[in-house]
Design a protein around this motif. Structure first.
Motif, PDB file in Angstrom:
ATOM      1  N   TRP A   1       0.124  -2.045   7.805  1.00 34.21           N
ATOM      2  CA  TRP A   1       1.123  -1.869   8.882  1.00 34.21           C
ATOM      3  C   TRP A   1       1.406  -0.381   9.097  1.00 34.21           C
ATOM      4  CZ3 TRP A   1       0.343  -6.559  10.005  1.00 34.21           C
ATOM      5  CH2 TRP A   1       0.676  -7.661   9.226  1.00 34.21           C
ATOM      6  N   THR A   2       1.586   0.349   7.983  1.00 34.87           N
ATOM      7  CA  THR A   2       1.979   1.764   8.094  1.00 34.87           C
ATOM      8  C   THR A   2       0.886   2.597   8.761  1.00 34.87           C
ATOM      9  OG1 THR A   2       3.415   1.644   6.167  1.00 34.87           O
ATOM     10  CG2 THR A   2       2.568   3.826   6.722  1.00 34.87           C
TER      11      THR A   2
ATOM     12  N   ASP B   1      10.949  -0.822   7.816  1.00 32.34           N
ATOM     13  CA  ASP B   1      10.514  -0.806   9.224  1.00 32.34           C
ATOM     14  C   ASP B   1       9.688  -2.047   9.542  1.00 32.34           C
ATOM     15  OD1 ASP B   1      11.592   1.824   9.847  1.00 32.34           O
ATOM     16  OD2 ASP B   1      10.049   2.579   8.487  1.00 32.34           O
ATOM     17  N   THR B   2       8.890  -2.478   8.562  1.00 34.72           N
ATOM     18  CA  THR B   2       8.095  -3.702   8.764  1.00 34.72           C
ATOM     19  C   THR B   2       9.023  -4.894   8.986  1.00 34.72           C
ATOM     20  OG1 THR B   2       6.398  -2.844   7.289  1.00 34.72           O
ATOM     21  CG2 THR B   2       6.361  -5.213   7.689  1.00 34.72           C
TER      22      THR B   2
ATOM     23  N   GLN C   1       1.495  -3.749   3.594  1.00 32.02           N
ATOM     24  CA  GLN C   1       2.349  -2.637   3.997  1.00 32.02           C
ATOM     25  C   GLN C   1       1.506  -1.398   4.342  1.00 32.02           C
ATOM     26  OE1 GLN C   1       5.652  -2.644   4.764  1.00 32.02           O
ATOM     27  NE2 GLN C   1       5.072  -0.636   5.571  1.00 32.02           N
TER      28      GLN C   1
ATOM     29  N   THR D   1       5.431  -7.956   3.080  1.00 30.23           N
ATOM     30  CA  THR D   1       5.721  -6.654   2.484  1.00 30.23           C
ATOM     31  C   THR D   1       6.572  -6.870   1.231  1.00 30.23           C
ATOM     32  OG1 THR D   1       6.527  -4.395   2.887  1.00 30.23           O
ATOM     33  CG2 THR D   1       7.785  -6.182   3.920  1.00 30.23           C
TER      34      THR D   1
ATOM     35  N   TYR E   1       0.545   1.666  12.410  1.00 25.34           N
ATOM     36  CA  TYR E   1       1.660   2.142  13.230  1.00 25.34           C
ATOM     37  C   TYR E   1       1.474   3.623  13.576  1.00 25.34           C
ATOM     38  CZ  TYR E   1       6.360   3.299  14.750  1.00 25.34           C
ATOM     39  OH  TYR E   1       7.423   3.739  15.486  1.00 25.34           O
TER      40      TYR E   1
ATOM     41  N   PHE F   1      -1.970  -4.791  14.473  1.00 25.60           N
ATOM     42  CA  PHE F   1      -0.746  -3.980  14.477  1.00 25.60           C
ATOM     43  C   PHE F   1      -0.962  -2.698  15.276  1.00 25.60           C
ATOM     44  CE2 PHE F   1       3.111  -2.188  12.338  1.00 25.60           C
ATOM     45  CZ  PHE F   1       3.936  -3.279  12.585  1.00 25.60           C
TER      46      PHE F   1
ATOM     47  N   TRP G   1      10.581  -4.630  12.316  1.00 28.59           N
ATOM     48  CA  TRP G   1       9.590  -4.847  13.388  1.00 28.59           C
ATOM     49  C   TRP G   1       9.409  -6.339  13.640  1.00 28.59           C
ATOM     50  CZ3 TRP G   1       5.186  -7.094  15.068  1.00 28.59           C
ATOM     51  CH2 TRP G   1       4.505  -6.490  16.129  1.00 28.59           C
TER      52      TRP G   1
END
Ligand SMILES: Cc1cc2nc3c(=O)[nH]c(=O)nc-3n(C[C@H](O)[C@H](O)[C@H](O)COP(=O)(O)OP(=O)(O)OC[C@H]3O[C@@H](n4cnc5c(N)ncnc54)[C@H](O)[C@@H]3O)c2cc1C
Length: 415
Positions: free
Chosen positions: A394-395, A89-90, A391, A58, A398, A20, A93
């Motif tokens: 990903w966060t 947002d995930t 999650q 997520t 990102y 990611f 995305w």
């Protein structure tokens, strides 16, 4: 006149967080070379087996203040981070890149295909189309800073030079040892496990589940609620897994020996007593064994009732007050000794990792060494089951990517 040189970003670890980070950099910044170094022959191996092969990407919890409550470690640090990139947002995305997702009744989010390959293919396709280099079978064994550059030594005796390094190595004790010269590492301990219990009440009841139980750790304020599942080795189910996560450090310190108290009814002691008394008045002629209450499955009810000495012939009307009190006690405060732990469907996470205070969560950059970033499980962050661990990956990935894009766009000028 100063001019830019093409900076190199080395991402160590080709898992969820590594990919990611890589794709978010490569999609949005062309002035950079992105390399993923992965020790295994294949990448995204944990994504593949995640969620029983379906990948629980997520969780449908779209309020950062609520979302952080699922993180026994990392709650405070993730709050701000979730305002930058959270579960919605995930979803967006992946959907923007053609992955259709669905939310199940318990709010877990999966690809509609029910196949983790859908997520893997998406990440690999974007990475390849944007020129990310993926170096498989390349284990990073040492990390050194020489002047302004990073030197990564690999198991193949290569030295890879990078301007920026992102550590996305997951729960790898080897890399935590390597990182110890730069960062404090919080001792890794397992989280998300089931409890080993041998007790007469649970004998021969494997497979029986209770919909809404409460589990309390004796002599402690730790308490969790939710479904409970009796297994052939003890107890599992969401209420137990939650407790294993919140108490991960405490249980480790106690060598996984402790006592829990179960309320099988999900009701207060008073409510249960009132109900039992009413039952004695209204169903006096019926046998206690034949009338399972509080949605407790019949087999468990018989076991609990038999355990306190109420036999098959006894009727509600024949119960003395002390019987009712014993019944209330075993229903609301059933004490069980835990002796060890077991893995939950091979699904576990590691509590522990890079000390969060030493990382700036607005950027995911180390506060101690410039151009060193972290994302995913390498950090001392872990969550309950339900898509929260991905999650966090990903966060943090990102945010690291956004900072790196800025750095690569505006820094790295050479004379
Ligand atoms: C069976 C199972 C099922 C799960 N299911 C879910 C789920 O459905 N939903 C969810 O949210 N969470 C789930 N989890 C947790 C989730 O998989 C992890 O939180 C997540 O994979 C963390 O991502 P990561 O990229 O930080 O680490 P990882 O996925 O562990 O990736 C780290 C990568 O770094 C590589 N690496 C390590 N050291 C080196 C080195 N020295 N050099 C080069 N490469 C290195 C590793 O080989 C690995 O590929 C599950 C976990 C398990 C074990």
């Amino acid at each position: 006149m100063s001019q830019k040189h093409l900076p190199t970003v080395c991402i160590v670890g080709g898992g969820a967080a590594g990919f990611f980070t890589a794709v978010n950099i490569a999609e949005n910044c062309r002035q950079v070379k992105v390399i993923i170094l992965e020790q295994n022959k294949t990448v995204l191996n944990k994504v593949k087996i995640s969620g029983g092969g379906r990948c629980n990407v997520t969780h449908a919890c779209f309020e950062p203040k609520e979302l952080v409550n699922f993180y026994p470690r990392g709650k405070k640090e993730l709050l701000g981070a979730f305002y930058t990139f959270q579960a919605s947002d995930t979803v967006q995305w992946f959907e923007n890149r053609g992955v259709e997702l669905k939310t199940e009744s318990d709010n877990r989010i999966f690809p509609i295909s029910n196949k983790s390959e859908t997520i893997i293919n998406c990440l690999i396709e974007v990475a390849k189309s944007k020129g990310v280099e993926i170096w498989n079978s390349t284990k990073v064994v040492e990390l050194e800073k020489q002047d302004e550059k990073w030197v990564l030594l690999t198991s193949k005796d290569q030295s890879v030079i990078a301007d920026i390094v992102v550590m996305t190595t997951g729960g790898s004790p080897f890399i935590w040892n390597v990182l110890e010269k730069w960062h404090e590492i919080v001792e890794p301990v397992p989280s998300l496990f089931t409890f080993n219990i041998q007790h007469k009440i649970l004998e021969d009841l494997q497979g029986v589940s209770v919909r809404n139980a409460e589990v309390s750790l004796c002599h402690h304020k730790l308490k969790t609620t939710g479904p409970l599942l009796i297994t052939h080795w003890g107890l599992s189910g969401p209420a137990v897994l939650k407790m294993s996560a919140w108490g991960a450090r405490l249980f480790h310190a106690n060598n996984y020996r402790f006592e829990i108290s179960i309320n099988w009814t999900g009701k207060s002691k008073q409510e249960v007593m009132d109900f039992l008394q009413r039952q004695r008045r209204q169903s006096a002629g019926k046998t206690v064994m034949s009338q399972h209450l509080f949605e407790i499955p019949t087999r468990l009810w018989k076991s609990v009732v038999g355990y306190i000495g109420i036999d098959t012939s006894m009727t509600w009307g024949s119960l003395e007050n002390y019987h009712l009190e014993k019944l209330r006690q075993i229903l609301c405060e059933c004490r069980l000794k835990v002796n060890g732990k077991s893995t939950f469907k091979e699904e576990f996470v590691t509590a522990g990792g890079v000390e969060l205070k030493e990382v700036d969560f607005r950027t995911m950059e180390s506060k101690k060494v410039e151009n060193l970033f972290f994302a995913g499980e390498v950090l001392d962050i872990d969550a309950l089951t339900g898509g929260f661990n991905f999650q966090a990956a990903w966060t943090t990935a990102y945010i690291a990517a956004q900072t790196i894009i800025d750095k690569c766009t505006y820094s790295f000028r050479v004379k």
